[in-house]
Design an enzyme around this catalytic site. Structure first.
Site, mmCIF file in Angstrom:
data_model
loop_
_atom_site.group_PDB
_atom_site.id
_atom_site.type_symbol
_atom_site.label_atom_id
_atom_site.label_comp_id
_atom_site.label_asym_id
_atom_site.label_seq_id
_atom_site.Cartn_x
_atom_site.Cartn_y
_atom_site.Cartn_z
ATOM 1 C CG ASP A 199 35.172 29.339 30.381
ATOM 2 O OD1 ASP A 199 36.119 30.106 30.621
ATOM 3 O OD2 ASP A 199 34.081 29.419 30.973
ATOM 4 C CG HIS A 216 36.113 31.969 33.708
ATOM 5 N ND1 HIS A 216 35.227 31.457 32.798
ATOM 6 C CD2 HIS A 216 35.361 32.720 34.543
ATOM 7 C CE1 HIS A 216 34.014 31.877 33.060
ATOM 8 N NE2 HIS A 216 34.056 32.643 34.113
ATOM 9 C CB SER A 219 30.935 33.025 34.859
ATOM 10 O OG SER A 219 31.121 33.782 33.719
#
Length: 623
Positions: free
Chosen positions: A196, A263, A446
């Site tokens: 990520d 994120h 996600s």
């Protein structure tokens, strides 16, 4: 185990950006925003400036960099890129270009080639054609940039930071049954790699779970570091993007933003946020270890870096990098293409290698409300694909769907204030990290994917022999809870919603001993609305399946497709035979249907019998 923790108030283009969900990962560079899916696109002007090339085994180009560069130079010359092009009409002048080998990759035979400037679509196509004309070259692709999947609504901070906001863990209708699952497993001893944006160092609620990984980003414009070198750690330094920052070397980014998404930290928090520590939020597999593998930064992430990240995380060899001392049993990938982009060969090779080394790969289905089979990563084989549900247990409006989706998990809908978001602690810095932290709400596939990755870690932590990816997928699919809202037939979201407690119960239940127990018929379990495909048999062959039915809801068993002739026999709580069954369908061919309008609760046994040889037949149970 009763748990209470306080709730703290939380990538496509030539570069691949992580995050699928609202927020899976936010649009390139959006800080603390839910992620929205971005399309995978070539670098500049729909062309590229980096390419991934697979050389044939035994070729001199595979062994020798000088030979590879001679072949690359010849392709540049044949494509006419070594000559400047003057401006003509509306076409701008194009300077001469060169290209050279940048580095070898972890997947056997693959290498990255970099041009001296970004090529437009026509130039890229011509260069690829000339590269493929080289007999030593097996495959050539643009090294695409991907983005994390961003969210479509800004996050906000609740005034009452309590774990009660984590409906995705606890809600009876739409949660994953976390509290009961913690009595069985907390993920101890398992490593989960999060491929990520990295994890931000210093997170006060990720102090015990994080172990160092690696920053795989090999372009300083993406990494925001001073050099192009990869570095140990995997720490997120921000993925903000100033307006027009990517212009000229990456595809135009419609989601330019001067804030960072953080994120990877949000995804990691769902997996293993410190728990039962009286601070902020909880995580699912909170005694597991999360290992950041940073592949997404400003403008996205290159597919070649993502591929090498998969290989390294699973314990494979990547040229120029040290061996991973903690190979991951589970890999979470909340990233992919926002537009149709099926699985590139470079990814499939990397995934196959990781599966061969024993890793289980969990991917987000995507946030485009489209068929997941048309989007990277769900279009890849050998992965567990996860769709997203909302607070009501129904399909999240953005979630991709289709036969490629194995099961769903909470992704959120950004609805009903706190009830719509998935919460975890992230940094509050607008660009680089600061000393301020707090819960951030995001939504997207996600956010759904790490629920399943955590469940896989919790299962692996307590089984005697680690499950393969197929065994794990089948376990999780066979133990789901029903959707809270009926899923339309046109947008299937897999077998149901993840139920971690049910998966752990099944994984830890000893197999039936026929010498001691009444085990009943040996049958393969069917999952509601999930077809078993490719069935084949000879004339007279028999195969037995079972299905756990609810009382009162119409129950249908169907076979269809393929060739030959198969018959269908069904009985409740007993094995059917051709002579004795509760219902049967014996029409010529393979289109058989048995329906119970008022079924009893319990096990229905379904027997397929070859009336003649048959092949390619599908069987499905629907209730």
């Amino acid at each position: 185990m009763k748990k209470k923790t306080k709730l703290g108030v939380a990538v496509a283009g030539v570069v691949l950006m992580a995050s699928i969900g609202v927020p899976m990962a936010t649009a390139a560079g959006a800080t603390n925003m839910p992620t929205r899916p971005l399309s995978a696109a070539p670098a500049a002007g729909d062309g590229g400036y980096r390419f991934v090339v697979k050389y044939r085994a035994g070729s001199s180009e595979l062994r020798d960099a000088a030979a590879a560069n001679r072949g690359i130079g010849a392709a540049v010359s044949r494509a006419g890129l070594n000559r400047a092009t003057p401006a003509m009409g509306r076409s701008a002048a194009r300077p001469a270009a060169s290209a050279a080998l940048l580095r070898r990759m972890g997947s056997p035979g693959w290498a990255v080639v970099k041009s001296s400037r970004a090529l437009n679509a026509a130039e890229s196509a011509q260069f690829i054609r000339e590269m493929k004309a080289n007999p030593a070259v097996e495959s050539v692709e643009v090294d695409r940039l991907y983005h994390h999947m961003g969210t479509e609504n800004p996050s906000f901070t609740p005034n009452d930071p309590q774990t009660s906001a984590q409906w995705n863990f606890y809600n009876a209708l739409s949660g994953v049954n976390a509290t009961a699952a913690w009595d069985i497993s907390q993920g101890e001893g398992v490593v989960v790699a999060v491929i990520d944006t990295g994890i931000t160092q210093g997170n006060p609620d990720l102090q015990t779970a994080v172990i160092p990984g690696y920053d795989m980003i090999s372009d300083k414009r993406v990494s925001r570091r001073a050099t192009d070198d990869r570095v140990a750690g995997g720490w997120d330094v921000g993925d903000w993007v100033e307006k027009d920052y990517c212009t000229g070397w990456a595809s135009a980014n419609p989601h330019d933003a001067d804030t960072s998404s953080w994120h990877g930290s949000h995804v990691s928090g769902t997996i293993a946020q410190d728990t039962n520590n009286g601070l902020n939020l909880a995580g699912l597999a909170f005694k597991a270890k999360v290992m950041p593998v940073r592949v997404l930064g400003s403008c996205g992430g290159f597919g070649s870096d993502i591929s090498d990240g998969i290989i390294w995380a699973s314990g494979g060899t990547v040229p120029g990098l040290p061996a991973n001392p903690n190979p991951a049993e589970v890999i979470n990938m909340s990233l992919g293409s926002g537009g149709p982009a099926t699985c590139p060969t470079i990814y499939q090779d990397a995934i196959n290698g990781a599966i061969g080394r024993g890793s289980i790969i969990v991917v987000a289905a995507g946030n485009s409300n489209g068929n997941a089979g048309s989007y990277t990563m769900s279009s890849c084989n050998n992965v567990i694909s996860v769709g997203a549900t909302g607070f009501n247990g129904g399909k999240a409006y953005y979630s991709n769907y289709g036969p490629r989706v194995d099961l769903s998990a909470p992704g959120g809908n950004a609805e009903q204030n706190n009830n719509g978001w998935i919460w975890q602690v992230t940094n509050k810095g607008q660009q680089g990290p600061t000393g301020e932290w707090g819960p951030t709400g995001m939504v997207g596939t996600s956010m759904a994917s790490p629920h399943v990755a955590a469940a896989a870690a919790m299962v692996q932590s307590v089984v005697d022999t680690p499950l393969t990816w197929v065994q794990m997928r089948d376990l999780l699919v066979s133990t789901v809870k029903p959707f809270g809202v009926t899923i339309p037939a046109a947008t299937p979201l897999g077998a149901g919603i993840l139920d971690i407690k049910a998966a752990l119960d099944k994984a830890t239940t000893p197999p039936c001993d026929p010498n001691v127990d009444d085990c009943g018929p040996v049958a393969t379990a069917l999952v509601n609305k999930v077809a078993v495909n490719g069935l084949a048999g000879n004339s007279g062959s028999e195969v037995l399946y079972s299905f756990e039915a609810e009382a009162g809801k119409v129950l249908t068993f169907m076979t269809y497709g393929g060739t030959g002739n198969v018959s269908l026999y069904v009985s409740h709580d007993a094995e059917p035979t051709t002579a004795a069954s509760d219902a049967r369908s014996t029409r010529a061919g393979n289109s058989e249907t048995v329906r119970f309008t008022a079924p009893a609760a319990g096990t229905y046994y379904v027997k397929l019998v070859g009336a003649a040889s048959y092949a390619g037949v599908s069987l499905v149970a629907r209730q």
